[in-house]
Write a protein that holds these residues in place. Structure first.
Motif, PDB file in Angstrom:
ATOM      1  N   ASP A 157       0.861  -1.187   0.000  1.00  0.00           N
ATOM      2  CA  ASP A 157       0.000   0.000   0.000  1.00  0.00           C
ATOM      3  C   ASP A 157       0.891   1.228   0.000  1.00  0.00           C
ATOM      4  N   GLN A 158       0.700   2.093  -0.986  1.00  0.00           N
ATOM      5  CA  GLN A 158       1.458   3.343  -1.085  1.00  0.00           C
ATOM      6  C   GLN A 158       0.501   4.452  -1.502  1.00  0.00           C
ATOM      7  N   TYR A 159       0.353   5.457  -0.643  1.00  0.00           N
ATOM      8  CA  TYR A 159      -0.603   6.540  -0.866  1.00  0.00           C
ATOM      9  C   TYR A 159      -1.997   5.922  -1.033  1.00  0.00           C
ATOM     10  N   ASP A 160      -2.663   6.214  -2.158  1.00  0.00           N
ATOM     11  CA  ASP A 160      -3.994   5.659  -2.392  1.00  0.00           C
ATOM     12  C   ASP A 160      -3.956   4.485  -3.361  1.00  0.00           C
ATOM     13  N   VAL A 161      -2.793   3.894  -3.526  1.00  0.00           N
ATOM     14  CA  VAL A 161      -2.629   2.772  -4.455  1.00  0.00           C
ATOM     15  C   VAL A 161      -2.307   1.506  -3.676  1.00  0.00           C
ATOM     16  N   GLY A 162      -3.175   0.525  -3.821  1.00  0.00           N
ATOM     17  CA  GLY A 162      -2.939  -0.777  -3.216  1.00  0.00           C
ATOM     18  C   GLY A 162      -2.730  -1.811  -4.304  1.00  0.00           C
ATOM     19  N   MET A 163      -1.910  -2.786  -4.021  1.00  0.00           N
ATOM     20  CA  MET A 163      -1.656  -3.827  -5.008  1.00  0.00           C
ATOM     21  C   MET A 163      -1.459  -5.170  -4.329  1.00  0.00           C
ATOM     22  N   GLU A 164      -1.699  -6.229  -5.115  1.00  0.00           N
ATOM     23  CA  GLU A 164      -1.388  -7.597  -4.716  1.00  0.00           C
ATOM     24  C   GLU A 164      -0.652  -8.260  -5.874  1.00  0.00           C
ATOM     25  N   TYR A 165       0.352  -9.037  -5.552  1.00  0.00           N
ATOM     26  CA  TYR A 165       1.156  -9.698  -6.581  1.00  0.00           C
ATOM     27  C   TYR A 165       1.188 -11.184  -6.276  1.00  0.00           C
ATOM     28  N   SER A 166       0.918 -11.981  -7.284  1.00  0.00           N
ATOM     29  CA  SER A 166       0.984 -13.434  -7.144  1.00  0.00           C
ATOM     30  C   SER A 166       1.896 -13.998  -8.229  1.00  0.00           C
ATOM     31  N   GLY A 167       2.743 -14.962  -7.853  1.00  0.00           N
ATOM     32  CA  GLY A 167       3.578 -15.616  -8.837  1.00  0.00           C
ATOM     33  C   GLY A 167       5.045 -15.284  -8.705  1.00  0.00           C
ATOM     34  N   TRP A 168       5.793 -15.578  -9.768  1.00  0.00           N
ATOM     35  CA  TRP A 168       7.239 -15.364  -9.776  1.00  0.00           C
ATOM     36  C   TRP A 168       7.663 -15.152 -11.220  1.00  0.00           C
ATOM     37  N   ALA A 169       8.114 -13.949 -11.538  1.00  0.00           N
ATOM     38  CA  ALA A 169       8.487 -13.620 -12.916  1.00  0.00           C
ATOM     39  C   ALA A 169       9.586 -12.559 -12.930  1.00  0.00           C
ATOM     40  N   PRO A 170      10.786 -12.905 -12.513  1.00  0.00           N
ATOM     41  CA  PRO A 170      11.874 -11.920 -12.544  1.00  0.00           C
ATOM     42  C   PRO A 170      12.243 -11.566 -13.976  1.00  0.00           C
ATOM     43  N   PRO A 171      12.862 -10.405 -14.193  1.00  0.00           N
ATOM     44  CA  PRO A 171      13.279 -10.029 -15.549  1.00  0.00           C
ATOM     45  C   PRO A 171      14.097 -11.135 -16.203  1.00  0.00           C
ATOM     46  N   GLY A 172      13.747 -11.425 -17.465  1.00  0.00           N
ATOM     47  CA  GLY A 172      14.423 -12.484 -18.197  1.00  0.00           C
ATOM     48  C   GLY A 172      13.665 -13.784 -18.210  1.00  0.00           C
ATOM     49  N   SER A 173      12.685 -13.930 -17.305  1.00  0.00           N
ATOM     50  CA  SER A 173      11.924 -15.186 -17.251  1.00  0.00           C
ATOM     51  C   SER A 173      10.660 -15.136 -18.105  1.00  0.00           C
ATOM     52  N   TYR A 174      10.271 -13.956 -18.573  1.00  0.00           N
ATOM     53  CA  TYR A 174       9.020 -13.816 -19.330  1.00  0.00           C
ATOM     54  C   TYR A 174       9.310 -13.179 -20.685  1.00  0.00           C
ATOM     55  N   ASP A 175       8.361 -13.340 -21.609  1.00  0.00           N
ATOM     56  CA  ASP A 175       8.531 -12.754 -22.941  1.00  0.00           C
ATOM     57  C   ASP A 175       7.408 -11.803 -23.322  1.00  0.00           C
ATOM     58  N   GLN A 176       6.447 -11.598 -22.401  1.00  0.00           N
ATOM     59  CA  GLN A 176       5.321 -10.721 -22.713  1.00  0.00           C
ATOM     60  C   GLN A 176       4.676 -10.212 -21.435  1.00  0.00           C
ATOM     61  N   VAL A 177       4.232  -8.967 -21.463  1.00  0.00           N
ATOM     62  CA  VAL A 177       3.436  -8.400 -20.373  1.00  0.00           C
ATOM     63  C   VAL A 177       2.102  -7.964 -20.954  1.00  0.00           C
ATOM     64  N   VAL A 178       1.018  -8.429 -20.359  1.00  0.00           N
ATOM     65  CA  VAL A 178      -0.334  -8.112 -20.815  1.00  0.00           C
ATOM     66  C   VAL A 178      -1.034  -7.281 -19.740  1.00  0.00           C
ATOM     67  N   LEU A 179      -1.638  -6.178 -20.149  1.00  0.00           N
ATOM     68  CA  LEU A 179      -2.361  -5.306 -19.229  1.00  0.00           C
ATOM     69  C   LEU A 179      -3.859  -5.421 -19.448  1.00  0.00           C
ATOM     70  N   ARG A 180      -4.585  -5.483 -18.354  1.00  0.00           N
ATOM     71  CA  ARG A 180      -6.055  -5.472 -18.368  1.00  0.00           C
ATOM     72  C   ARG A 180      -6.475  -4.274 -17.525  1.00  0.00           C
ATOM     73  N   GLY A 181      -7.085  -3.282 -18.145  1.00  0.00           N
ATOM     74  CA  GLY A 181      -7.479  -2.076 -17.423  1.00  0.00           C
ATOM     75  C   GLY A 181      -6.626  -0.899 -17.839  1.00  0.00           C
ATOM     76  N   ASP A 182      -6.620   0.140 -17.011  1.00  0.00           N
ATOM     77  CA  ASP A 182      -5.983   1.404 -17.345  1.00  0.00           C
ATOM     78  C   ASP A 182      -4.819   1.671 -16.389  1.00  0.00           C
ATOM     79  N   ALA A 183      -3.584   1.442 -16.880  1.00  0.00           N
ATOM     80  CA  ALA A 183      -2.411   1.680 -16.038  1.00  0.00           C
ATOM     81  C   ALA A 183      -2.263   3.151 -15.706  1.00  0.00           C
ATOM     82  N   GLY A 184      -2.683   4.030 -16.628  1.00  0.00           N
ATOM     83  CA  GLY A 184      -2.587   5.465 -16.384  1.00  0.00           C
ATOM     84  C   GLY A 184      -3.431   5.904 -15.208  1.00  0.00           C
ATOM     85  N   LYS A 185      -4.570   5.254 -15.012  1.00  0.00           N
ATOM     86  CA  LYS A 185      -5.449   5.560 -13.881  1.00  0.00           C
ATOM     87  C   LYS A 185      -5.112   4.718 -12.649  1.00  0.00           C
ATOM     88  N   ARG A 186      -4.096   3.880 -12.797  1.00  0.00           N
ATOM     89  CA  ARG A 186      -3.655   2.988 -11.713  1.00  0.00           C
ATOM     90  C   ARG A 186      -4.802   2.114 -11.207  1.00  0.00           C
TER      91      ARG A 186
END
Length: 423
Positions: A338-367
């Protein structure tokens, strides 16, 4: 067969150790349970130390795993402020305390956790240099942030990981000036990669945090024992009244190493090597929590996970294994921030180099979005930001381990449960 004559010893009074003790009694173990903690405070959970408690929104008592009377009520022999100095595997005993008390064990659980990495630069002995790992650290930080906010003081934070950013957010809420120095090109680079790290960079910049990327601290300058400034390897000097070292944590393995237990290599996070039942190379010794490196079939590698959920679940899993029950520890790693008014949850394990694609669902600009990290169409990890009640289907997608339709994954109109096979 476990019986009332047996003694189980737990070394480490954090969340993993306390929950293991709780699980032993819940599973019906009637033998002796000894919990040895090198801190003087009763076992507590750490998330609030950089979140609610640090911000003054949660009371001190809220961080404790159990009320103090719980231990006596459940016949848990709790030894606070005592350090285990040696394990004798041949004699199946541990030695602890200033007087060298020796106690026998039938089963031993090492839940010794991790300790903050130290800055190896001049000036770290000054009074205004801080770390955040223990309750005493958080109490000291609260006082420091209050004073900085009152006096318009400056805090320099070394490291833009989760602890560094959460403290930066807290410091800004107190009114302190904040500069974050980070050698990578973006915050949280080792977890989120360059694709999502900038979401947090912009969030903090909007709240007045200054970032200095691509640099490391080389010296903390002081006078009369107090911090005056922090210098970086590119010749910059940042004014500072206090400095927080938030450059990660190292597993506390010295006790296990001295006992000759197998230690995982650095590529797998170091830590005490355990099997899928959280057993070490000695079948009568288990390890859990931050200090344990366990094989995870889902990701095909060893993992050492430093998050609250791993201690919460790993301690009881180890306790059940110590009792001879069938255990397969394969929890999907999970954490939250939790930081300011932004809360997040992360599940899994994907360090840089382990994945080949990032898919977004929703609006990252609006957080307000979900991000997925994929390898050959398979979901390795998911992070939901200000989107709630989706951890279950995200973890189902990870466990499924088969390619998904990425267009449907990015479409908020398609229920995640449908993609995960729940519907």
């Amino acid at each position: 067969m476990v019986d009332a004559d047996q003694t189980f010893v737990i070394v480490g009074g954090g969340l993993a150790g306390a929950k293991a003790a709780e699980a032993l009694r819940a599973e019906g173990f009637t033998g002796r349970v000894i919990l040895i903690c090198d801190e003087r405070d009763h076992p507590y959970a750490r998330p609030a130390l950089s979140k609610g408690y640090l911000l003054g929104k949660e009371e001190r008592e809220s961080v404790f795993v159990h009320e103090p009377a719980w231990y006596a009520r459940n016949d848990i022999e709790l030894h606070l402020g005592q350090t285990v100095v040696a394990i004798d595997r041949a004699a199946k005993s541990v030695r602890y305390g200033d007087d060298g008390t020796v106690v026998h064990y039938d089963k031993l659980l090492l839940a010794t956790g991790a300790e903050p990495r130290r800055l190896d630069i001049p000036g770290t002995g000054l009074a205004g240099v801080h770390h955040l790992r223990r309750l005493a650290h958080a109490e000291r930080l609260k006082g420091m942030l209050t004073a900085l906010g009152r006096d318009n003081g400056h805090l320099v934070i070394a490291g833009a990981g989760w602890i560094g950013l959460e403290v930066a957010a807290a410091a800004r809420e107190y009114g302190a000036e904040v500069t974050v120095v980070e050698p990578a090109e973006s915050p949280l680079h080792g977890v989120l990669g360059p694709e999502l790290g900038n979401v947090y960079a912009e969030l903090h910049r909007e709240h007045g945090v200054r970032f200095h990327f691509g640099a490391r601290l080389t010296e903390i300058v002081g006078q009369d024992g107090m911090v005056l400034a922090a210098r970086t390897d590119d010749g910059e000097e940042h004014p500072a009244h206090d400095v927080l070292a938030a450059i990660g944590a190292a597993p506390r393995t010295s006790l296990a190493e001295a006992a000759g237990l197998e230690i995982a290599d650095r590529a797998h996070g170091g830590g005490i090597a355990v099997d899928e039942r959280l057993r070490t190379s000695d079948p009568d010794i288990h390890a859990a929590g931050d200090v344990a490196s366990f094989p995870h079939a889902l990701f095909g590698t060893r993992l050492r996970v430093e998050h609250w959920a791993n201690a919460l679940n790993g301690g009881p899993a180890a306790a059940r294994a110590m009792l001879g029950k069938e255990v397969l520890y394969d929890r999907v790693p999970y954490f939250f921030s939790d930081q300011y008014d932004v809360g997040m949850e992360y599940s899994g394990w994907a360090p840089p180099g382990s994945y080949d694609q990032v898919v977004l669902r929703g609006d990252a600009g609006k957080r307000q979005f979900i991000a997925f990290w994929l390898k050959e169409g398979r979901v390795l990890a998911g992070m939901n930001v200000n989107v709630w009640d989706v951890t279950g289907p995200i973890q189902d997608l990870i466990r499924r381990g088969t390619p998904v339709d990425t267009e449907a994954l990015a479409d908020p109109r398609v229920p995640l449960g449908e993609l995960a096979g729940r519907d």
